[in-house]
Design a protein around this motif. Structure first.
Motif, PDB file in Angstrom:
ATOM      1  N   ILE A  71       0.878  -1.169   0.000  1.00  0.00           N
ATOM      2  CA  ILE A  71       0.000   0.000   0.000  1.00  0.00           C
ATOM      3  C   ILE A  71       0.913   1.216   0.000  1.00  0.00           C
ATOM      4  N   ASP A  72       1.022   1.818  -1.168  1.00  0.00           N
ATOM      5  CA  ASP A  72       1.809   3.032  -1.318  1.00  0.00           C
ATOM      6  C   ASP A  72       1.017   3.978  -2.207  1.00  0.00           C
ATOM      7  N   ILE A  73       1.629   5.033  -2.648  1.00  0.00           N
ATOM      8  CA  ILE A  73       0.939   6.038  -3.442  1.00  0.00           C
ATOM      9  C   ILE A  73       0.334   5.440  -4.715  1.00  0.00           C
ATOM     10  N   ALA A  74       0.953   4.401  -5.264  1.00  0.00           N
ATOM     11  CA  ALA A  74       0.450   3.783  -6.487  1.00  0.00           C
ATOM     12  C   ALA A  74      -0.779   2.903  -6.244  1.00  0.00           C
ATOM     13  N   GLY A  75      -0.890   2.279  -5.090  1.00  0.00           N
ATOM     14  CA  GLY A  75      -1.986   1.346  -4.839  1.00  0.00           C
ATOM     15  C   GLY A  75      -3.049   1.840  -3.889  1.00  0.00           C
ATOM     16  N   VAL A  76      -2.819   2.970  -3.259  1.00  0.00           N
ATOM     17  CA  VAL A  76      -3.721   3.428  -2.213  1.00  0.00           C
ATOM     18  C   VAL A  76      -5.108   3.800  -2.755  1.00  0.00           C
ATOM     19  N   VAL A  77      -5.176   4.286  -3.972  1.00  0.00           N
ATOM     20  CA  VAL A  77      -6.462   4.693  -4.544  1.00  0.00           C
ATOM     21  C   VAL A  77      -7.400   3.494  -4.655  1.00  0.00           C
ATOM     22  N   ALA A  78      -6.884   2.371  -5.130  1.00  0.00           N
ATOM     23  CA  ALA A  78      -7.717   1.169  -5.270  1.00  0.00           C
ATOM     24  C   ALA A  78      -8.236   0.700  -3.918  1.00  0.00           C
ATOM     25  N   LEU A  79      -7.384   0.733  -2.902  1.00  0.00           N
ATOM     26  CA  LEU A  79      -7.817   0.316  -1.567  1.00  0.00           C
ATOM     27  C   LEU A  79      -8.877   1.262  -1.018  1.00  0.00           C
ATOM     28  N   ARG A  80      -8.634   2.566  -1.123  1.00  0.00           N
ATOM     29  CA  ARG A  80      -9.598   3.549  -0.634  1.00  0.00           C
ATOM     30  C   ARG A  80     -10.957   3.374  -1.316  1.00  0.00           C
ATOM     31  N   GLU A  81     -10.944   3.238  -2.638  1.00  0.00           N
ATOM     32  CA  GLU A  81     -12.207   3.081  -3.372  1.00  0.00           C
ATOM     33  C   GLU A  81     -12.935   1.811  -2.969  1.00  0.00           C
ATOM     34  N   ARG A  82     -12.221   0.714  -2.805  1.00  0.00           N
ATOM     35  CA  ARG A  82     -12.861  -0.556  -2.437  1.00  0.00           C
ATOM     36  C   ARG A  82     -13.486  -0.463  -1.055  1.00  0.00           C
ATOM     37  N   LEU A  83     -12.743   0.048  -0.073  1.00  0.00           N
ATOM     38  CA  LEU A  83     -13.267   0.137   1.291  1.00  0.00           C
ATOM     39  C   LEU A  83     -14.452   1.102   1.367  1.00  0.00           C
ATOM     40  N   GLN A  84     -14.354   2.247   0.706  1.00  0.00           N
ATOM     41  CA  GLN A  84     -15.471   3.195   0.706  1.00  0.00           C
ATOM     42  C   GLN A  84     -16.700   2.601   0.045  1.00  0.00           C
ATOM     43  N   ARG A  85     -16.500   1.886  -1.064  1.00  0.00           N
ATOM     44  CA  ARG A  85     -17.634   1.269  -1.759  1.00  0.00           C
ATOM     45  C   ARG A  85     -18.310   0.225  -0.870  1.00  0.00           C
ATOM     46  N   LEU A  86     -17.530  -0.587  -0.175  1.00  0.00           N
ATOM     47  CA  LEU A  86     -18.120  -1.583   0.722  1.00  0.00           C
ATOM     48  C   LEU A  86     -18.976  -0.918   1.791  1.00  0.00           C
ATOM     49  N   VAL A  87     -18.482   0.146   2.389  1.00  0.00           N
ATOM     50  CA  VAL A  87     -19.236   0.839   3.443  1.00  0.00           C
ATOM     51  C   VAL A  87     -20.485   1.485   2.868  1.00  0.00           C
ATOM     52  N   THR A  88     -20.379   2.151   1.733  1.00  0.00           N
ATOM     53  CA  THR A  88     -21.561   2.810   1.160  1.00  0.00           C
ATOM     54  C   THR A  88     -22.591   1.799   0.673  1.00  0.00           C
ATOM     55  N   GLU A  89     -22.150   0.576   0.367  1.00  0.00           N
ATOM     56  CA  GLU A  89     -23.082  -0.485  -0.029  1.00  0.00           C
ATOM     57  C   GLU A  89     -23.721  -1.161   1.183  1.00  0.00           C
ATOM     58  N   GLY A  90     -23.334  -0.741   2.399  1.00  0.00           N
ATOM     59  CA  GLY A  90     -23.999  -1.259   3.583  1.00  0.00           C
ATOM     60  C   GLY A  90     -23.201  -2.205   4.447  1.00  0.00           C
ATOM     61  N   CYS A  91     -21.950  -2.457   4.130  1.00  0.00           N
ATOM     62  CA  CYS A  91     -21.107  -3.308   4.970  1.00  0.00           C
ATOM     63  C   CYS A  91     -20.636  -2.477   6.163  1.00  0.00           C
ATOM     64  N   LEU A  92     -21.201  -2.724   7.318  1.00  0.00           N
ATOM     65  CA  LEU A  92     -20.888  -1.911   8.488  1.00  0.00           C
ATOM     66  C   LEU A  92     -19.985  -2.610   9.488  1.00  0.00           C
ATOM     67  N   HIS A  93     -19.690  -3.866   9.255  1.00  0.00           N
ATOM     68  CA  HIS A  93     -18.791  -4.614  10.124  1.00  0.00           C
ATOM     69  C   HIS A  93     -17.678  -5.179   9.247  1.00  0.00           C
ATOM     70  N   LEU A  94     -16.502  -4.545   9.312  1.00  0.00           N
ATOM     71  CA  LEU A  94     -15.378  -4.929   8.467  1.00  0.00           C
ATOM     72  C   LEU A  94     -14.216  -5.464   9.289  1.00  0.00           C
ATOM     73  N   VAL A  95     -13.634  -6.539   8.810  1.00  0.00           N
ATOM     74  CA  VAL A  95     -12.338  -7.005   9.274  1.00  0.00           C
ATOM     75  C   VAL A  95     -11.412  -6.803   8.090  1.00  0.00           C
ATOM     76  N   VAL A  96     -10.404  -5.965   8.261  1.00  0.00           N
ATOM     77  CA  VAL A  96      -9.428  -5.735   7.205  1.00  0.00           C
ATOM     78  C   VAL A  96      -8.147  -6.466   7.602  1.00  0.00           C
ATOM     79  N   ASP A  97      -7.839  -7.505   6.835  1.00  0.00           N
ATOM     80  CA  ASP A  97      -6.667  -8.340   7.102  1.00  0.00           C
ATOM     81  C   ASP A  97      -5.499  -7.802   6.298  1.00  0.00           C
ATOM     82  N   ILE A  98      -4.594  -7.100   6.990  1.00  0.00           N
ATOM     83  CA  ILE A  98      -3.394  -6.568   6.344  1.00  0.00           C
ATOM     84  C   ILE A  98      -2.172  -7.404   6.733  1.00  0.00           C
ATOM     85  N   GLY A  99      -2.423  -8.616   7.155  1.00  0.00           N
ATOM     86  CA  GLY A  99      -1.356  -9.499   7.617  1.00  0.00           C
ATOM     87  C   GLY A  99      -0.366  -9.910   6.544  1.00  0.00           C
ATOM     88  N   ARG A 100      -0.729  -9.768   5.271  1.00  0.00           N
ATOM     89  CA  ARG A 100       0.166 -10.154   4.184  1.00  0.00           C
ATOM     90  C   ARG A 100       0.723  -8.942   3.434  1.00  0.00           C
TER      91      ARG A 100
END
Length: 137
Positions: A22-51
């Protein structure tokens, strides 16, 4: 290494698996995915950044923004961190990740209290996979 984001449902929580960098090149995709999940109604998220192999301040800022977005909607965010000895975990510790977030060592730990909810789906079902190239143009 490219950023990879996939997600599925488990015990009534949306589990987001993030791998790569997750750096300047990939951060946009992550931000868009997480925001889309929340706006679609996913209110309980586990974000696994272990890898994650790398996470800079822009990636950390996306996680903070997602936590705030969820809190404003009455949701919850739990993080699964990289191994304690990893460089990425040490950098995230400098950002104060363990003071700011509800952190766990594994997805199973993050969902331990959710497993006892009657009628909750038991298995993660992958719904989509996003990949953002880490190469700059």
């Amino acid at each position: 290494m490219a950023l990879s984001v996939s997600y599925g449902e488990r015990y009534g929580w949306t589990v987001v698996q993030v791998a790569g960098e997750i750096d300047i090149a990939g951060v946009v995709a992550l931000r868009e995915r997480l925001q889309r999940l929340v706006t679609e109604g996913c209110l309980h998220l586990v974000v696994d950044i272990g890898r994650l192999d790398f996470c800079d301040s822009t990636g950390f800022a996306v996680l903070v923004a997602t936590r705030r977005l969820l809190a404003a909607r009455g949701g919850r965010l739990r993080l699964v961190l990289p191994p304690a000895e990893s460089h990425t975990r040490k950098v995230l510790a400098l950002f104060g990740i363990e003071r700011i977030f509800d952190v766990h060592e594994s997805v199973e730990d993050a969902l331990a209290d959710a497993r006892t909810v009657p009628g909750a789906p038991q298995d993660a079902v992958p719904r989509q996979r996003d990949t953002a190239a880490a190469a700059t143009e």
